[in-house]
Design a protein around this motif. Sequence first.
Motif, PDB file in Angstrom:
ATOM      1  N   ILE A   1     124.212 164.380 -75.701  1.00 51.59           N
ATOM      2  CA  ILE A   1     123.227 163.575 -76.420  1.00 51.59           C
ATOM      3  C   ILE A   1     122.756 164.358 -77.640  1.00 51.59           C
ATOM      4  CG2 ILE A   1     120.849 162.696 -76.309  1.00 51.59           C
ATOM      5  CD1 ILE A   1     122.785 160.897 -74.910  1.00 51.59           C
ATOM      6  N   GLN A   2     122.549 163.640 -78.750  1.00 55.93           N
ATOM      7  CA  GLN A   2     121.906 164.234 -79.920  1.00 55.93           C
ATOM      8  C   GLN A   2     120.645 163.454 -80.258  1.00 55.93           C
ATOM      9  OE1 GLN A   2     124.337 164.677 -83.423  1.00 55.93           O
ATOM     10  NE2 GLN A   2     124.707 166.823 -82.999  1.00 55.93           N
ATOM     11  N   LEU A   3     119.546 164.185 -80.467  1.00 54.51           N
ATOM     12  CA  LEU A   3     118.298 163.617 -80.965  1.00 54.51           C
ATOM     13  C   LEU A   3     118.091 164.124 -82.379  1.00 54.51           C
ATOM     14  CD1 LEU A   3     115.974 164.283 -77.909  1.00 54.51           C
ATOM     15  CD2 LEU A   3     117.031 162.117 -78.516  1.00 54.51           C
ATOM     16  N   GLN A   4     117.635 163.250 -83.252  1.00 55.21           N
ATOM     17  CA  GLN A   4     117.407 163.665 -84.641  1.00 55.21           C
ATOM     18  C   GLN A   4     116.090 163.065 -85.119  1.00 55.21           C
ATOM     19  OE1 GLN A   4     119.700 162.110 -88.195  1.00 55.21           O
ATOM     20  NE2 GLN A   4     120.642 164.132 -87.978  1.00 55.21           N
ATOM     21  N   ILE A   5     115.243 163.909 -85.744  1.00 54.12           N
ATOM     22  CA  ILE A   5     113.989 163.461 -86.337  1.00 54.12           C
ATOM     23  C   ILE A   5     114.062 163.721 -87.834  1.00 54.12           C
ATOM     24  CG2 ILE A   5     111.486 163.733 -86.363  1.00 54.12           C
ATOM     25  CD1 ILE A   5     111.666 164.759 -83.513  1.00 54.12           C
ATOM     26  N   VAL A   6     113.797 162.690 -88.630  1.00 59.20           N
ATOM     27  CA  VAL A   6     113.873 162.790 -90.088  1.00 59.20           C
ATOM     28  C   VAL A   6     112.550 162.298 -90.667  1.00 59.20           C
ATOM     29  CG1 VAL A   6     115.115 162.101 -92.164  1.00 59.20           C
ATOM     30  CG2 VAL A   6     116.347 162.335 -89.999  1.00 59.20           C
ATOM     31  N   GLN A   7     111.979 163.109 -91.564  1.00 56.58           N
ATOM     32  CA  GLN A   7     110.729 162.723 -92.205  1.00 56.58           C
ATOM     33  C   GLN A   7     110.615 163.399 -93.562  1.00 56.58           C
ATOM     34  OE1 GLN A   7     106.894 164.529 -91.271  1.00 56.58           O
ATOM     35  NE2 GLN A   7     106.167 162.525 -90.631  1.00 56.58           N
ATOM     36  N   GLN A   8     110.701 162.607 -94.625  1.00 53.74           N
ATOM     37  CA  GLN A   8     110.469 163.090 -95.990  1.00 53.74           C
ATOM     38  C   GLN A   8     111.211 164.390 -96.295  1.00 53.74           C
ATOM     39  OE1 GLN A   8     106.195 163.334 -96.255  1.00 53.74           O
ATOM     40  NE2 GLN A   8     105.931 161.136 -96.348  1.00 53.74           N
TER      41      GLN A   8
ATOM     42  N   ASP B   1     127.385 155.390 -82.344  1.00 53.12           N
ATOM     43  CA  ASP B   1     126.496 155.065 -83.451  1.00 53.12           C
ATOM     44  C   ASP B   1     125.065 155.487 -83.115  1.00 53.12           C
ATOM     45  OD1 ASP B   1     128.569 153.968 -84.870  1.00 53.12           O
ATOM     46  OD2 ASP B   1     128.229 151.938 -84.088  1.00 53.12           O
ATOM     47  N   TRP B   2     124.339 155.864 -84.163  1.00 51.12           N
ATOM     48  CA  TRP B   2     122.938 156.225 -83.971  1.00 51.12           C
ATOM     49  C   TRP B   2     122.142 155.006 -83.530  1.00 51.12           C
ATOM     50  CZ3 TRP B   2     121.293 161.002 -83.687  1.00 51.12           C
ATOM     51  CH2 TRP B   2     121.906 162.017 -84.417  1.00 51.12           C
ATOM     52  N   SER B   3     121.291 155.199 -82.541  1.00 50.99           N
ATOM     53  CA  SER B   3     120.252 154.220 -82.220  1.00 50.99           C
ATOM     54  C   SER B   3     118.999 154.679 -82.956  1.00 50.99           C
ATOM     55  CB  SER B   3     119.999 154.162 -80.708  1.00 50.99           C
ATOM     56  OG  SER B   3     121.144 153.739 -80.023  1.00 50.99           O
ATOM     57  N   GLU B   4     118.616 153.943 -83.977  1.00 46.71           N
ATOM     58  CA  GLU B   4     117.538 154.384 -84.861  1.00 46.71           C
ATOM     59  C   GLU B   4     116.243 153.656 -84.519  1.00 46.71           C
ATOM     60  OE1 GLU B   4     116.789 153.876 -89.529  1.00 46.71           O
ATOM     61  OE2 GLU B   4     118.478 155.173 -89.024  1.00 46.71           O
ATOM     62  N   ILE B   5     115.191 154.428 -84.271  1.00 50.81           N
ATOM     63  CA  ILE B   5     113.906 153.852 -83.892  1.00 50.81           C
ATOM     64  C   ILE B   5     112.839 154.488 -84.754  1.00 50.81           C
ATOM     65  CG2 ILE B   5     112.305 153.434 -82.001  1.00 50.81           C
ATOM     66  CD1 ILE B   5     114.696 154.079 -80.123  1.00 50.81           C
ATOM     67  N   LYS B   6     112.095 153.664 -85.499  1.00 46.37           N
ATOM     68  CA  LYS B   6     111.013 154.209 -86.319  1.00 46.37           C
ATOM     69  C   LYS B   6     109.778 154.408 -85.451  1.00 46.37           C
ATOM     70  CE  LYS B   6     112.310 152.773 -90.941  1.00 46.37           C
ATOM     71  NZ  LYS B   6     111.896 152.098 -92.189  1.00 46.37           N
ATOM     72  N   ARG B   7     109.159 155.568 -85.641  1.00 38.02           N
ATOM     73  CA  ARG B   7     107.984 155.908 -84.853  1.00 38.02           C
ATOM     74  C   ARG B   7     106.863 156.359 -85.788  1.00 38.02           C
ATOM     75  NH1 ARG B   7     109.047 153.362 -80.387  1.00 38.02           N
ATOM     76  NH2 ARG B   7     110.901 154.053 -79.318  1.00 38.02           N
ATOM     77  N   ILE B   8     105.642 156.192 -85.338  1.00 38.58           N
ATOM     78  CA  ILE B   8     104.511 156.768 -86.054  1.00 38.58           C
ATOM     79  C   ILE B   8     104.132 158.056 -85.335  1.00 38.58           C
ATOM     80  CG2 ILE B   8     102.144 156.452 -86.798  1.00 38.58           C
ATOM     81  CD1 ILE B   8     104.103 154.648 -88.202  1.00 38.58           C
ATOM     82  N   PHE B   9     104.172 159.160 -86.040  1.00 40.21           N
ATOM     83  CA  PHE B   9     103.855 160.452 -85.420  1.00 40.21           C
ATOM     84  C   PHE B   9     102.359 160.700 -85.561  1.00 40.21           C
ATOM     85  CE2 PHE B   9     108.075 160.580 -84.974  1.00 40.21           C
ATOM     86  CZ  PHE B   9     108.742 161.780 -85.043  1.00 40.21           C
ATOM     87  N   VAL B  10     101.720 161.058 -84.489  1.00 44.48           N
ATOM     88  CA  VAL B  10     100.293 161.333 -84.523  1.00 44.48           C
ATOM     89  C   VAL B  10     100.034 162.694 -83.914  1.00 44.48           C
ATOM     90  CG1 VAL B  10      99.701 158.904 -84.366  1.00 44.48           C
ATOM     91  CG2 VAL B  10      99.899 160.249 -82.290  1.00 44.48           C
ATOM     92  N   GLU B  11      98.825 163.153 -84.072  1.00 41.33           N
ATOM     93  CA  GLU B  11      98.511 164.469 -83.538  1.00 41.33           C
ATOM     94  C   GLU B  11      98.251 164.394 -82.032  1.00 41.33           C
ATOM     95  OE1 GLU B  11      96.348 167.151 -86.602  1.00 41.33           O
ATOM     96  OE2 GLU B  11      95.633 165.115 -86.814  1.00 41.33           O
ATOM     97  N   ASN B  12      98.768 165.350 -81.336  1.00 33.00           N
ATOM     98  CA  ASN B  12      98.616 165.421 -79.884  1.00 33.00           C
ATOM     99  C   ASN B  12      97.392 166.281 -79.580  1.00 33.00           C
ATOM    100  OD1 ASN B  12      98.979 165.494 -77.152  1.00 33.00           O
ATOM    101  ND2 ASN B  12     100.580 167.035 -77.210  1.00 33.00           N
ATOM    102  N   ILE B  13      96.287 165.643 -79.250  1.00 30.74           N
ATOM    103  CA  ILE B  13      95.016 166.347 -79.129  1.00 30.74           C
ATOM    104  C   ILE B  13      94.757 166.694 -77.674  1.00 30.74           C
ATOM    105  CG2 ILE B  13      92.552 166.183 -79.618  1.00 30.74           C
ATOM    106  CD1 ILE B  13      93.471 163.815 -81.525  1.00 30.74           C
ATOM    107  N   SER B  14      94.456 167.939 -77.404  1.00 27.11           N
ATOM    108  CA  SER B  14      94.192 168.375 -76.040  1.00 27.11           C
ATOM    109  C   SER B  14      92.880 167.776 -75.543  1.00 27.11           C
ATOM    110  CB  SER B  14      94.123 169.901 -75.970  1.00 27.11           C
ATOM    111  OG  SER B  14      95.351 170.458 -76.377  1.00 27.11           O
TER     112      SER B  14
END
Length: 585
Positions: free
Chosen positions: A157-164, A217-230
């Motif tokens: 499996i390959q996971l890829q995160i792309v942002q700006q 083929d890539w399964s592409e899913i757009k996500r909103i990244f937020v801060e993980n607050i303890s």
Amino acid sequence: MNTKTLISTLLFAHLLIIFPLNAKTDISPFEEISLDHPLPEIFRAGEIYTLKGKINNFINDVQLTADLHLLEGKEEYQKVNSLASRNGRFSIYLDLRHPGIYNLSLKINYRLIGTKLLKVINPIQIASKPLQPISNFSSSIVAYQPKLTWQTENELIQLQIVQQGIEKTYTLSNNPLEYQFDPNELAEFNPGEAVLRIRGARSIDGSWFTICSIWSDWSEIKRIFVENISPNIRSSVNFNESYVPNGDNRSSIYLNLKIKATYVPDAFIKRPDGRVNIIRLKSNKKLSEYSIGGETKELFPEGNCLIEYFPQLTGTYLVEIYDAYDNALINVPYYHGNLLPVLPQKEFAAFENIENFDLEAERIKMLSQVNSLRQKLGLKLLRLDSTLTTLSQYYSNRMAKENFCEHVAPSDGEVLEKRRRKYGIIAYVLENVAKAPNPEQAFYNLLQSPAHYSAMIDSSITLAGIGISIDNTKHFLVAQHFSADPFPTKKLDEFLSGLFQKMKAVKNDLVRIDEPPDQAHITTTYYTALSLDRIEEIVLSEKSQKIWGHESVGQIYFESFRQTIDGFKLGIKYYPSPVKKSKSE
């Protein structure tokens, strides 16, 4: 020719040498190396094979060289990899780009150890194990760290995160069918929209040693990244039911608590859009009046309470409940939506050159940060007030000197109301306090508290005071105070008009008179509160309605209304309906 030379000559002549595993014979030239995993018989074009093994310990300062040369194929290709190894272990990548027959030569310290022919075919010739689709992809939070799960029969499996322009790829074995991120892996990403992709592959023999570059083929899913607050939970709170910090778009924020302290009856909930909702808690106990620092507060005694809130927006909500002394009992995040919160807690650099700390510059900077929040919400910007600033600096100095960070001073029990009167401030005052290694982090911590954040975005305030001090541990103590300009007479008249209309909505035959009539009044009530909202709340309360809503009352006269250091003071006289004169009169 001795036996050792004869064996070497025969093997090299056929260009087909099998690397022996853990060979121990003294006459073999191959006793110096062993492989962790046998080479496959057939490779696919595009694969990268990891050649791993160990060289016998008696060879020091090893230089290992693998020469990969395409002998038969449509392309000319040669790849040489070298690796220095001091502990005997090695790992060399073989990049098999084109179909054909390759010659692999392995050398130790430039001395040929052996060769092997490798057969590489076009990937489409292998159809026995087709690529499988990836399904049931989902995300969840375990111990406030993001975890991904999926289903597929592919080995890799390959996971890829792309942002700006930032891109990170993770290649994983497909056992187990999940991956939990370490927050440190994601520190370079920022809040905002990012793209998460996932794809699968199969290896030639089902092993982890072959890293395939022929993927589904890539399964592409757009996500909103937020801060993980303890979460911040005080010892005086127990969860009666387990708390789930995230859910899908159909779930509610549900808290069932047992609180072992008197506590404020409202929960503060900071929404993803920057607004704050105040929600009344449900308790198995009745509200009671308590005297806290000379001020009367309605609080719940210790016991069970419940809150259920239905979020409407996607993103992170912060839920906060306070005790009687404005200490947060809980501060917990809840992520709403089918998205993936992956960012770690924000990190701050140490404050440099603390000896040359510029108080005025930091004060202006923090005011600018507060006004930036207000501007985004369309609120009026605040201006620094000299009296409030003097109050703030006094209190931050005191906290730094006496080593505390609370709204109530431990040594003498001084509360905000006493400080407000001490500095002669007529209007009500809101107070925030924070402690951190630098002012920026202190401000960030205030943002993570819905109640402190709501003070900074209060729509009724116009003035600010900011104090910043440094204690003996080189931590910064911050005190913020917010208030409003004294109300002009016109504003007070507008308030009374609005208040009367709300009273008339309850008792439609009620009449407001501008002057006392020539008849005896029934009774007079006086109300005092620090805010107009509180004055209105008291006048419209069930208790007050029993007076002005009584059938004997027909007219009201607002006898006095003014703003004092004690707050807003309102006096109301109640009269019967006017006596109707007879026709003869």
